[in-house]
Design an enzyme around this catalytic site. Structure first.
Site, PDB file in Angstrom:
ATOM      1  CG  HIS A 203      -0.124   0.462   2.073  1.00 54.31           C
ATOM      2  ND1 HIS A 203      -0.021  -0.528   2.875  1.00 54.31           N
ATOM      3  CD2 HIS A 203       0.331   1.680   3.055  1.00 54.31           C
ATOM      4  CE1 HIS A 203       0.757  -0.266   4.458  1.00 54.31           C
ATOM      5  NE2 HIS A 203       1.086   0.923   4.200  1.00 54.31           N
TER       6      HIS A 203
HETATM    7  C1  UD1 Z   1      -2.447   6.277   6.028  1.00 55.50           C
HETATM    8  C2  UD1 Z   1      -0.753   6.379   6.679  1.00 55.50           C
HETATM    9  C3  UD1 Z   1       0.220   5.397   6.480  1.00 55.50           C
HETATM   10  C4  UD1 Z   1      -0.550   3.779   6.333  1.00 55.50           C
HETATM   11  C5  UD1 Z   1      -1.432   3.321   6.125  1.00 55.50           C
HETATM   12  C6  UD1 Z   1      -2.137   2.458   6.904  1.00 55.50           C
HETATM   13  C7  UD1 Z   1      -0.060   8.624   6.087  1.00 55.50           C
HETATM   14  C8  UD1 Z   1      -0.251   9.220   5.637  1.00 55.50           C
HETATM   15  N1  UD1 Z   1      -0.862   7.609   5.386  1.00 55.50           N
HETATM   16  O1  UD1 Z   1      -2.090   5.604   4.217  1.00 55.50           O
HETATM   17  O2  UD1 Z   1       1.510   5.682   6.934  1.00 55.50           O
HETATM   18  O3  UD1 Z   1       0.386   3.300   6.411  1.00 55.50           O
HETATM   19  O4  UD1 Z   1      -2.569   4.641   6.523  1.00 55.50           O
HETATM   20  O5  UD1 Z   1      -3.006   1.998   6.674  1.00 55.50           O
HETATM   21  O6  UD1 Z   1      -1.550   9.379   6.995  1.00 55.50           O
HETATM   22  N2  UD1 Z   1      -9.081   4.179   1.749  1.00 55.50           N
HETATM   23  C9  UD1 Z   1     -10.578   3.422   1.759  1.00 55.50           C
HETATM   24  N3  UD1 Z   1     -10.748   2.980   2.931  1.00 55.50           N
HETATM   25  C10 UD1 Z   1     -10.386   3.650   4.274  1.00 55.50           C
HETATM   26  C11 UD1 Z   1      -9.525   4.542   4.092  1.00 55.50           C
HETATM   27  C12 UD1 Z   1      -8.623   4.887   3.181  1.00 55.50           C
HETATM   28  O7  UD1 Z   1     -11.094   3.538   0.678  1.00 55.50           O
HETATM   29  O8  UD1 Z   1     -11.195   3.820   5.067  1.00 55.50           O
HETATM   30  C13 UD1 Z   1      -8.792   4.939   0.597  1.00 55.50           C
HETATM   31  C14 UD1 Z   1      -9.071   6.106   0.135  1.00 55.50           C
HETATM   32  O9  UD1 Z   1      -9.399   6.208  -1.384  1.00 55.50           O
HETATM   33  C15 UD1 Z   1      -7.966   6.802   0.965  1.00 55.50           C
HETATM   34  C16 UD1 Z   1      -6.922   6.606   0.275  1.00 55.50           C
HETATM   35  O10 UD1 Z   1      -7.648   4.645   0.484  1.00 55.50           O
HETATM   36  O11 UD1 Z   1      -7.722   8.202  -0.211  1.00 55.50           O
HETATM   37  C17 UD1 Z   1      -5.247   6.302   1.407  1.00 55.50           C
HETATM   38  O12 UD1 Z   1      -5.820   6.542   2.158  1.00 55.50           O
HETATM   39  P1  UD1 Z   1      -5.353   7.354   3.260  1.00 55.50           P
HETATM   40  O13 UD1 Z   1      -6.220   7.823   4.752  1.00 55.50           O
HETATM   41  O14 UD1 Z   1      -5.286   9.371   3.265  1.00 55.50           O
HETATM   42  O15 UD1 Z   1      -3.389   6.582   3.983  1.00 55.50           O
HETATM   43  P2  UD1 Z   1      -3.190   5.774   3.603  1.00 55.50           P
HETATM   44  O16 UD1 Z   1      -2.528   4.708   2.044  1.00 55.50           O
HETATM   45  O17 UD1 Z   1      -3.960   4.446   4.311  1.00 55.50           O
HETATM   46  N1  UDP Z   2      -3.517  -5.535   9.276  1.00 57.96           N
HETATM   47  C1  UDP Z   2      -4.571  -6.391   9.221  1.00 57.96           C
HETATM   48  N2  UDP Z   2      -5.108  -5.762   8.101  1.00 57.96           N
HETATM   49  C2  UDP Z   2      -4.284  -6.612   6.780  1.00 57.96           C
HETATM   50  C3  UDP Z   2      -3.145  -6.029   6.661  1.00 57.96           C
HETATM   51  C4  UDP Z   2      -2.738  -5.919   7.968  1.00 57.96           C
HETATM   52  O1  UDP Z   2      -4.837  -6.369  10.531  1.00 57.96           O
HETATM   53  O2  UDP Z   2      -4.843  -7.155   5.767  1.00 57.96           O
HETATM   54  C5  UDP Z   2      -2.633  -5.216  10.177  1.00 57.96           C
HETATM   55  C6  UDP Z   2      -1.114  -6.176  10.299  1.00 57.96           C
HETATM   56  O3  UDP Z   2      -1.206  -7.037  11.181  1.00 57.96           O
HETATM   57  C7  UDP Z   2      -0.246  -4.906  11.639  1.00 57.96           C
HETATM   58  C8  UDP Z   2      -1.362  -3.453  11.038  1.00 57.96           C
HETATM   59  O4  UDP Z   2      -2.596  -3.621  10.240  1.00 57.96           O
HETATM   60  O5  UDP Z   2      -0.954  -4.980  12.501  1.00 57.96           O
HETATM   61  C9  UDP Z   2      -0.156  -2.957   9.707  1.00 57.96           C
HETATM   62  O6  UDP Z   2      -0.938  -1.835   9.503  1.00 57.96           O
HETATM   63  P1  UDP Z   2      -0.052  -1.395   7.820  1.00 57.96           P
HETATM   64  O7  UDP Z   2       0.316  -2.393   6.836  1.00 57.96           O
HETATM   65  O8  UDP Z   2      -1.579  -1.047   7.167  1.00 57.96           O
HETATM   66  O9  UDP Z   2       0.256   0.224   7.424  1.00 57.96           O
HETATM   67  P2  UDP Z   2       1.608   0.520   8.777  1.00 57.96           P
HETATM   68  O10 UDP Z   2       2.377  -0.266   9.663  1.00 57.96           O
HETATM   69  O11 UDP Z   2       2.787   0.184   7.346  1.00 57.96           O
HETATM   70  O12 UDP Z   2       2.028   1.614   8.764  1.00 57.96           O
END
Ligand code: UD1
Ligand code: UDP
Length: 364
Positions: A203
């Protein structure tokens, strides 16, 4: 005194749950503010259920947007809720935009903050998270570090070492807490997976946002799936782009919705190999002893590499690296884990917070 925790995105929840629980057992009054940065049930609600987190006292519903849009909505929403509740301390977690916004709001309102997972550095400012980490650490009153390397990074940035506490990794507290619930994986059964399989999560913007990067990554991942069936619980961020680049379900590729915390860890624990660009997954595979290939040029969690479970790879090197892991055989035995990754980080953090609230002098 009142402590508020600001949570917003998936990785925040397993970090916060042990801290909330430990503060509870010390009788500290507290509440969770959910920013709504993540809002799908599988990115948020399921974690509250799996981790036993209490209902938030407010959900700001900020949702998605560009960095500026999302951060602006977070700042406005958080300022209101913080003014309404006048907490004595606000605790923030990790490196997401909700964390950054909470720190800025509190700094301007003169409300002290604590940062859980302080001092991680990838030294790559093209990562939005790196910017969030630097700003968050520089404005926090209490900094809780998960690994010793963080201490020297924070010192080199001029942060007073008396504010910094090495406490271990609360995300690993959650993992230990979940272990008894992990076997057997219901997902393995549901998907009809063979006993030997791999898992991938992808992601990071650098991997999934441009069609070119997505294509290169998908080609590499599909090569891995020629060696071993591959399950990919797909983060909403990469869903469309990776599908356009050819990542679709086939006999050896299982593209599925994101999994709940317990389901996901069950799947990972049984895997022969994990491919990821997640921060937290690099740490969880270290503790579970599952070989992990991280498709990134750098990591803010080098301890997972020196420990031996994790390796950084480019997309071009991924298939060969996977083949080596798979032919080398068994999972890496979990020998000595990183210092204080022992399931007690939450209680350590809670003790420091409780003494801070009582005005004790925490200087060494
Ligand atoms: C965010 C964090 C990242 C983290 C990740 C974990 C920031 C800058 N980034 O990235 O560090 O690793 O979360 O998962 O804060 N979306 C959905 N449903 C949701 C949430 C998001 O569809 O519930 C989609 C939307 O299209 C959105 C995109 O995901 O635009 C990105 O979501 P966003 O929270 O901006 O950043 P992440 O890539 O999730
Ligand atoms: N995780 C989860 N389901 C998934 C993918 C990840 O429960 O399908 C959990 C994972 O075990 C960890 C957390 O989400 O505890 C990590 O989040 P993510 O990878 O979204 O973010 P990051 O750590 O890169 O910020």
């Amino acid at each position: 005194p009142l402590v508020l925790h600001v949570l917003g995105a998936r990785p925040n929840f397993p970090k916060a749950a042990p801290v909330v629980r430990a503060l509870d057992s010390l009788g500290v009054r507290q509440g969770i503010i959910h920013t709504g940065q993540h809002y799908d049930a599988l990115m948020s609600d399921v974690f509250f259920a799996d981790l036993g987190l209490p209902e938030p006292i407010a959900n700001l519903g900020v949702g998605s947007g560009t960095h500026a849009q999302q951060t602006a909505a977070l700042l406005i929403g958080l300022e209101g809720v913080v003014l309404e509740h006048t907490p004595d301390l606000v605790v923030v977690y990790g490196d997401v935009n909700s964390t950054l916004a909470a720190i800025l709001v509190c700094a301007k309102l003169g409300i002290p903050t604590a940062h859980v997972e302080a001092g991680l550095r990838s030294f790559d400012r093209t990562m939005p998270e790196e910017v969030n980490r630097i700003v968050t650490d520089s404005l926090s009153e209490l900094l809780f570090a998960t690994s010793p390397d963080a201490l020297s990074y924070l010192a080199s940035e001029g942060i007073d070492p008396r504010k910094v506490h090495l406490v271990g990794n609360p995300m690993i507290d959650s993992l230990f807490g979940a272990l008894p619930a992990l076997d057997p994986s219901p997902v393995v059964k549901r998907l009809g997976l063979p006993p030997r399989y791999a898992v991938a999560t992808l992601h990071r913007p650098a991997n999934v946002d441009s069609p070119e990067a997505a294509r290169e990554l998908v080609d590499a991942v599909l090569e891995v799936s020629e060696q071993i069936p591959l399950v990919i619980p797909i983060h909403p961020r990469g869903r469309t782009r990776l599908a356009e680049a050819g990542l679709v379900t086939s006999p050896s590729v299982y593209v599925i919705d994101p999994l709940g915390y317990v389901d996901f860890l069950s799947l990972v624990r049984g895997a022969a190999l994990v491919v990821t660009d997640s921060g937290g997954v690099q740490e969880e595979t270290t503790v579970l002893g599952v070989p992990c290939l991280t498709v990134r040029p750098n990591t803010e969690r080098p301890i997972t590499v020196s420990h031996g479970t994790n390796r950084l790879v480019t997309p071009a090197l991924l298939p060969a690296a996977a083949s080596k892991v798979l032919s080398d055989g068994a999972a890496i035995p979990a020998e000595e884990l990183p210092v204080m990754w022992d399931g007690q980080a939450g209680p350590r953090i809670a003790r420091v917070i409780a003494s801070w609230l009582h005005g004790d002098n925490l200087a060494p």
